[in-house]
Motif scaffolding. Structure first.
Motif, PDB file in Angstrom:
ATOM      1  N   ASP A 264       0.855  -1.189   0.000  1.00  0.00           N
ATOM      2  CA  ASP A 264       0.000   0.000   0.000  1.00  0.00           C
ATOM      3  C   ASP A 264       0.892   1.240   0.000  1.00  0.00           C
ATOM      4  N   ILE A 265       1.069   1.856  -1.155  1.00  0.00           N
ATOM      5  CA  ILE A 265       2.014   2.963  -1.284  1.00  0.00           C
ATOM      6  C   ILE A 265       1.613   4.142  -0.417  1.00  0.00           C
ATOM      7  N   ALA A 266       0.337   4.251  -0.055  1.00  0.00           N
ATOM      8  CA  ALA A 266      -0.125   5.345   0.796  1.00  0.00           C
ATOM      9  C   ALA A 266       0.469   5.250   2.201  1.00  0.00           C
ATOM     10  N   LYS A 267       0.931   4.074   2.584  1.00  0.00           N
ATOM     11  CA  LYS A 267       1.521   3.888   3.911  1.00  0.00           C
ATOM     12  C   LYS A 267       3.025   4.172   3.930  1.00  0.00           C
ATOM     13  N   VAL A 268       3.597   4.432   2.771  1.00  0.00           N
ATOM     14  CA  VAL A 268       5.041   4.674   2.685  1.00  0.00           C
ATOM     15  C   VAL A 268       5.295   6.161   2.910  1.00  0.00           C
ATOM     16  N   LYS A 269       5.812   6.495   4.075  1.00  0.00           N
ATOM     17  CA  LYS A 269       6.064   7.881   4.452  1.00  0.00           C
ATOM     18  C   LYS A 269       7.529   8.054   4.857  1.00  0.00           C
ATOM     19  N   PHE A 270       8.160   9.053   4.284  1.00  0.00           N
ATOM     20  CA  PHE A 270       9.504   9.414   4.727  1.00  0.00           C
ATOM     21  C   PHE A 270       9.368  10.249   5.995  1.00  0.00           C
ATOM     22  N   GLU A 271      10.022   9.791   7.077  1.00  0.00           N
ATOM     23  CA  GLU A 271       9.879  10.432   8.385  1.00  0.00           C
ATOM     24  C   GLU A 271      11.041  11.399   8.617  1.00  0.00           C
ATOM     25  N   THR A 272      10.743  12.683   8.472  1.00  0.00           N
ATOM     26  CA  THR A 272      11.768  13.712   8.679  1.00  0.00           C
ATOM     27  C   THR A 272      12.343  13.642  10.085  1.00  0.00           C
ATOM     28  N   SER A 273      11.505  13.321  11.056  1.00  0.00           N
ATOM     29  CA  SER A 273      11.977  13.261  12.446  1.00  0.00           C
ATOM     30  C   SER A 273      13.034  12.175  12.627  1.00  0.00           C
ATOM     31  N   LEU A 274      12.884  11.053  11.922  1.00  0.00           N
ATOM     32  CA  LEU A 274      13.878   9.985  12.013  1.00  0.00           C
ATOM     33  C   LEU A 274      15.171  10.383  11.298  1.00  0.00           C
ATOM     34  N   PHE A 275      15.038  11.056  10.168  1.00  0.00           N
ATOM     35  CA  PHE A 275      16.215  11.593   9.481  1.00  0.00           C
ATOM     36  C   PHE A 275      16.997  12.498  10.439  1.00  0.00           C
TER      37      PHE A 275
END
Length: 361
Positions: A264-275
């Motif tokens: 489900d591509i909608a669940k793929v989120k880049f997390e700036t906080s983790l970066f």
């Protein structure tokens, strides 16, 4: 004939006679055993996968050169080289590994009172991984990386990876290109990404460094007492390269909560906080060894390593999925899509992510 680990252990210069040798860890490449001797000394014994690693002499020479440098650096800083670095145990005849009929074996001193984690279950663990690999870069910042051999040639030669992709696309041996039109177009439209780092290396803008090339948290030993990073392990892929490769590969795999094969591509989120957490740990250790250009290259590395990985998944899909293990026919295509979605999101956040990197310098 096959050799038992107990028999191979006797070929190494251990403190005491080996009493037990049992399978250990979760590695998928080498066969690993925990050994304890009659004098209660503990070791790690490994049978190296020489199907993947062809140049065992070069691989082990890399490890000896790097660990010798690390031990000296750690000792000068008042640390404990035995706990903060891998220590190779020689064979009884003074060699760094042993050849037997069924392969190549080596031995390390076991790092006691330490743990590894398979995943960065919390942001704090991801920062700890960043700190560990930042320490690795700092401690090796004055090591002449050109002394190391490429145990896997062209491992992060992204232009070469693009050429391999184009060959697979043009051959279309399994008539699969029609099922991946959008992904193929994405790669071709972003061809310019491939040479961003190699061009800067060739021009001398970015320095050649020692790179680990497998910067997962399970390659970090953590102090059992306080959770702080102790040592970076699994040095088989240590090679000359760019710091951006190591940083970027960690971000690729760790700066999202989505699985690598999330359908489900909608669940793929880049997390700036983790970066930000990883960058804080990493640059907190090695920023003084980096120019501003190299700091900013860490953003490029994050984009490029993710793009390269997606391109490799797509190439393998077009070639019939013979390299990466798959659970169903479209598995590599699904993996490719998650990587490209992360690339899109990182490109949209370019200025924000670069500002985060510079904020730690």
């Amino acid at each position: 004939m096959g050799y038992r680990a107990e028999d191979v252990a006797k070929l190494f210069a251990l403190d005491g006679e080996p009493m037990i040798a049992v399978p250990f860890g979760c590695g998928h490449i080498n066969d690993t055993f925990f050994v304890e001797t009659s004098r209660a000394r503990k070791y790690i014994l490994q049978k190296v996968n020489n199907g993947i690693f062809k140049d065992i002499d070069g691989l082990m020479n890399n490890i000896i050169l790097v660990t010798s440098h690390l031990r000296q650096h750690i000792a000068e800083a008042g640390g404990d080289p035995i706990r903060e670095c891998l220590t190779v145990v020689d064979t009884k005849d003074g060699q760094h590994f042993v050849r037997v009929d069924d392969g190549f074996w080596r031995c390390y001193i076991y790092i006691d009172n330490a743990i590894t984690m398979q995943t960065a279950e919390t942001p704090e663990l991801f920062r700890a991984a960043g700190k560990a690999f930042g320490m690795f870069q700092r401690q090796l910042s004055n090591f002449p990386a050109e002394k190391l051999v490429e145990v896997i040639p062209n491992f992060h030669n992204t232009p070469n990876r693009f050429n391999n992709f184009m060959k697979a696309y043009e051959a279309d041996a399994f008539d699969l290109a029609k099922t991946a039109r959008e992904e193929i177009l994405f790669v071709r439209e972003h061809k310019e990404l491939c040479s961003l780092l190699t061009d800067k290396l060739e021009s001398g803008v970015l320095p050649l460094r020692v790179t680990h090339n497998d910067t997962k948290i399970n390659n970090v030993m953590l102090n059992r007492a306080n959770g702080e990073p102790l040592a970076v392990i699994d040095l088989d892929t240590v090679m000359p390269g760019l710091s951006a490769y190591d940083f970027g590969d960690s971000i690729r795999s760790g700066a999202t909560y989505a699985a690598e094969d999330e359908p489900d591509i909608a669940k793929v989120k880049f997390e700036t906080s983790l970066f930000k957490m990883y960058a804080e740990g990493f640059l907190g250790e090695c920023k003084d060894a980096f120019s501003e250009e190299e700091v900013l290259s860490l953003y490029t590395g994050s984009v490029l390593m993710t793009f390269e990985c997606g391109m490799r998944f797509l190439t393998d899909y077009l070639e019939g999925s013979t390299y990466f293990k798959t659970a169903y026919p479209e598995h590599n295509l699904v993996r490719c899509r998650t990587q490209f979605e992360l690339v899109k999101q990182m490109l949209e956040k370019e200025e924000e992510l670069k500002e985060i990197l510079l904020s730690f310098c």
